[in-house]
Write a protein that holds these residues in place. Structure first.
Motif, PDB file in Angstrom:
ATOM      1  N   THR A  28       0.879  -1.212  -0.103  1.00 29.54           N
ATOM      2  CA  THR A  28       0.197  -0.172  -0.433  1.00 29.54           C
ATOM      3  C   THR A  28       0.698   1.240   0.161  1.00 29.54           C
ATOM      4  OG1 THR A  28      -1.552  -0.971   1.610  1.00 29.54           O
ATOM      5  CG2 THR A  28      -1.742   1.423   1.357  1.00 29.54           C
ATOM      6  N   ARG A  29       0.537   2.125  -0.873  1.00 31.81           N
ATOM      7  CA  ARG A  29       1.422   2.941  -1.372  1.00 31.81           C
ATOM      8  C   ARG A  29       0.434   4.634   0.264  1.00 31.81           C
ATOM      9  NH1 ARG A  29       0.907   3.996  -7.390  1.00 31.81           N
ATOM     10  NH2 ARG A  29      -0.524   3.139  -7.286  1.00 31.81           N
ATOM     11  N   SER A  30       1.486   5.378   0.386  1.00 32.73           N
ATOM     12  CA  SER A  30       1.312   6.267   1.684  1.00 32.73           C
ATOM     13  C   SER A  30      -0.140   7.112   1.210  1.00 32.73           C
ATOM     14  CB  SER A  30       2.993   7.875   1.408  1.00 32.73           C
ATOM     15  OG  SER A  30       2.959   8.293   0.419  1.00 32.73           O
ATOM     16  N   HIS A  31      -0.300   7.727  -0.041  1.00 36.36           N
ATOM     17  CA  HIS A  31      -1.541   8.407  -0.269  1.00 36.36           C
ATOM     18  C   HIS A  31      -2.498   7.498  -0.077  1.00 36.36           C
ATOM     19  CE1 HIS A  31      -0.115   6.998  -4.518  1.00 36.36           C
ATOM     20  NE2 HIS A  31      -1.182   6.799  -4.971  1.00 36.36           N
ATOM     21  N   GLU A  32      -2.868   6.244  -0.502  1.00 38.65           N
ATOM     22  CA  GLU A  32      -3.619   5.672  -0.138  1.00 38.65           C
ATOM     23  C   GLU A  32      -4.551   5.345   0.608  1.00 38.65           C
ATOM     24  OE1 GLU A  32      -2.352   1.800  -2.300  1.00 38.65           O
ATOM     25  OE2 GLU A  32      -1.942   2.387  -3.919  1.00 38.65           O
ATOM     26  N   SER A  33      -5.796   4.687   0.952  1.00 35.70           N
ATOM     27  CA  SER A  33      -6.276   4.581   2.573  1.00 35.70           C
ATOM     28  C   SER A  33      -7.232   3.351   1.899  1.00 35.70           C
ATOM     29  CB  SER A  33      -7.452   5.396   2.010  1.00 35.70           C
ATOM     30  OG  SER A  33      -8.418   5.881   1.449  1.00 35.70           O
ATOM     31  N   LEU A  34      -7.650   2.350   3.274  1.00 36.79           N
ATOM     32  CA  LEU A  34      -8.196   1.164   3.183  1.00 36.79           C
ATOM     33  C   LEU A  34      -9.542   1.732   3.887  1.00 36.79           C
ATOM     34  CD1 LEU A  34      -6.936  -1.477   2.052  1.00 36.79           C
ATOM     35  CD2 LEU A  34      -5.116   0.650   2.742  1.00 36.79           C
ATOM     36  N   ALA A  50     -12.564   4.479   8.758  1.00 32.96           N
ATOM     37  CA  ALA A  50     -12.009   4.420   7.482  1.00 32.96           C
ATOM     38  C   ALA A  50      -9.554   4.702   8.036  1.00 32.96           C
ATOM     39  CB  ALA A  50     -11.769   5.331   5.636  1.00 32.96           C
ATOM     40  N   ILE A  51      -8.975   4.143   7.307  1.00 25.80           N
ATOM     41  CA  ILE A  51      -7.465   4.480   7.821  1.00 25.80           C
ATOM     42  C   ILE A  51      -6.843   4.981   6.779  1.00 25.80           C
ATOM     43  CG2 ILE A  51      -6.767   2.211   7.770  1.00 25.80           C
ATOM     44  CD1 ILE A  51      -5.351   3.099  10.176  1.00 25.80           C
ATOM     45  N   THR A  52      -6.010   6.341   7.000  1.00 29.04           N
ATOM     46  CA  THR A  52      -5.210   6.995   5.892  1.00 29.04           C
ATOM     47  C   THR A  52      -4.108   5.724   6.401  1.00 29.04           C
ATOM     48  OG1 THR A  52      -4.798   8.206   6.388  1.00 29.04           O
ATOM     49  CG2 THR A  52      -6.441   8.664   5.596  1.00 29.04           C
ATOM     50  N   TRP A  53      -3.051   5.168   4.704  1.00 26.38           N
ATOM     51  CA  TRP A  53      -1.984   4.337   5.000  1.00 26.38           C
ATOM     52  C   TRP A  53      -0.994   5.523   5.811  1.00 26.38           C
ATOM     53  CZ3 TRP A  53      -2.583  -0.188   5.497  1.00 26.38           C
ATOM     54  CH2 TRP A  53      -1.220  -1.015   5.925  1.00 26.38           C
ATOM     55  N   ARG A  54      -0.501   6.543   4.983  1.00 22.89           N
ATOM     56  CA  ARG A  54       0.133   7.475   5.753  1.00 22.89           C
ATOM     57  C   ARG A  54       0.674   8.018   7.319  1.00 22.89           C
ATOM     58  NH1 ARG A  54       2.712  11.538   2.271  1.00 22.89           N
ATOM     59  NH2 ARG A  54       0.912  11.274   0.645  1.00 22.89           N
ATOM     60  N   ASP A  55      -0.211   8.442   7.759  1.00 20.53           N
ATOM     61  CA  ASP A  55      -0.673   9.251   9.382  1.00 20.53           C
ATOM     62  C   ASP A  55      -1.087   7.894   9.550  1.00 20.53           C
ATOM     63  OD1 ASP A  55      -0.830  11.970   7.296  1.00 20.53           O
ATOM     64  OD2 ASP A  55       1.082  11.799   8.257  1.00 20.53           O
ATOM     65  N   ASP A  73      -1.162  -2.440  10.109  1.00 21.91           N
ATOM     66  CA  ASP A  73       0.611  -2.598  10.356  1.00 21.91           C
ATOM     67  C   ASP A  73       0.769  -2.604   8.809  1.00 21.91           C
ATOM     68  OD1 ASP A  73       2.592  -4.296   9.883  1.00 21.91           O
ATOM     69  OD2 ASP A  73       2.084  -5.338  11.631  1.00 21.91           O
ATOM     70  N   ILE A  74       2.109  -0.991   8.552  1.00 21.05           N
ATOM     71  CA  ILE A  74       2.953  -1.125   7.624  1.00 21.05           C
ATOM     72  C   ILE A  74       3.905  -2.723   6.917  1.00 21.05           C
ATOM     73  CG2 ILE A  74       4.602   0.116   6.230  1.00 21.05           C
ATOM     74  CD1 ILE A  74       3.307   2.481   8.284  1.00 21.05           C
ATOM     75  N   HIS A 101      -6.463   6.744  -4.880  1.00 24.97           N
ATOM     76  CA  HIS A 101      -6.453   7.672  -4.729  1.00 24.97           C
ATOM     77  C   HIS A 101      -6.796   8.544  -3.531  1.00 24.97           C
ATOM     78  CE1 HIS A 101      -7.960   6.279  -8.801  1.00 24.97           C
ATOM     79  NE2 HIS A 101      -6.579   6.543  -9.133  1.00 24.97           N
ATOM     80  N   ALA A 102      -5.605   9.813  -3.267  1.00 24.47           N
ATOM     81  CA  ALA A 102      -6.192  10.582  -1.965  1.00 24.47           C
ATOM     82  C   ALA A 102      -7.757  10.643  -1.305  1.00 24.47           C
ATOM     83  CB  ALA A 102      -4.992  11.960  -2.406  1.00 24.47           C
ATOM     84  N   CYS A 103      -7.954  11.068  -0.322  1.00 24.19           N
ATOM     85  CA  CYS A 103      -9.152  11.686   0.088  1.00 24.19           C
ATOM     86  C   CYS A 103      -9.065  13.203   0.629  1.00 24.19           C
ATOM     87  CB  CYS A 103     -10.061  11.160   0.927  1.00 24.19           C
ATOM     88  SG  CYS A 103     -11.742   9.709   0.061  1.00 24.19           S
TER      89      CYS A 103
END
Length: 128
Positions: A28-34, A50-55, A73-74, A101-103
């Motif tokens: 998962t890339r930093s700008h993506e979210s789950l 939802a959760i942002t991957w970066r932060d 868990d990165i 895509h970033a939200c």
């Protein structure tokens, strides 16, 4: 093609807890979210959180806020949905989804159409 595999569903009594996992096949890339969604029997799929991957910033629907918690868990490239104080009305098929895509805001995270990949779903049943 990203594959998302959910696990951890099952049967639990009201008041109990379950933890769902969602493992992604590609990093998962930093700008993506789950995101997590659920579909109750006979109803449309609805946003859970939802959760942002970066932060690791999390968003929740009002119906689960304070009871459910999403984490990531990165290293394992996995997102979790910890569900506490479960109620019979939480009974549903739970899906994880990835947004490539970033939200820009909360509403964006709640929209199914913004997510690009979906898992197969896992059944959660809460007995009264």
């Amino acid at each position: 093609q990203v594959q998302l595999v959910e696990s951890g569903g099952g049967l639990v009594q009201a008041g109990g807890s379950l933890r769902l996992s969602c493992a992604a096949s590609q990093q998962t890339r930093s700008h993506e979210s789950l995101g997590w969604f659920r579909q109750l029997s006979g109803k449309e799929r609805e946003f859970v959180g939802a959760i942002t991957w970066r932060d690791g910033i999390t968003y929740y629907s009002d119906s689960v806020k304070g009871r459910f918690a999403i984490s990531r868990d990165i290293v394992r490239n996995t997102v979790y949905l910890q569900m506490n104080s479960l109620k019979p009305e939480d009974t549903a098929v739970y899906y994880c989804a990835k947004d490539l895509h970033a939200c820009p805001d909360y509403l964006c995270y709640t929209r199914e159409r913004n997510y690009d990949y979906w898992g197969q779903g896992t059944q959660v049943t809460v007995s009264s």
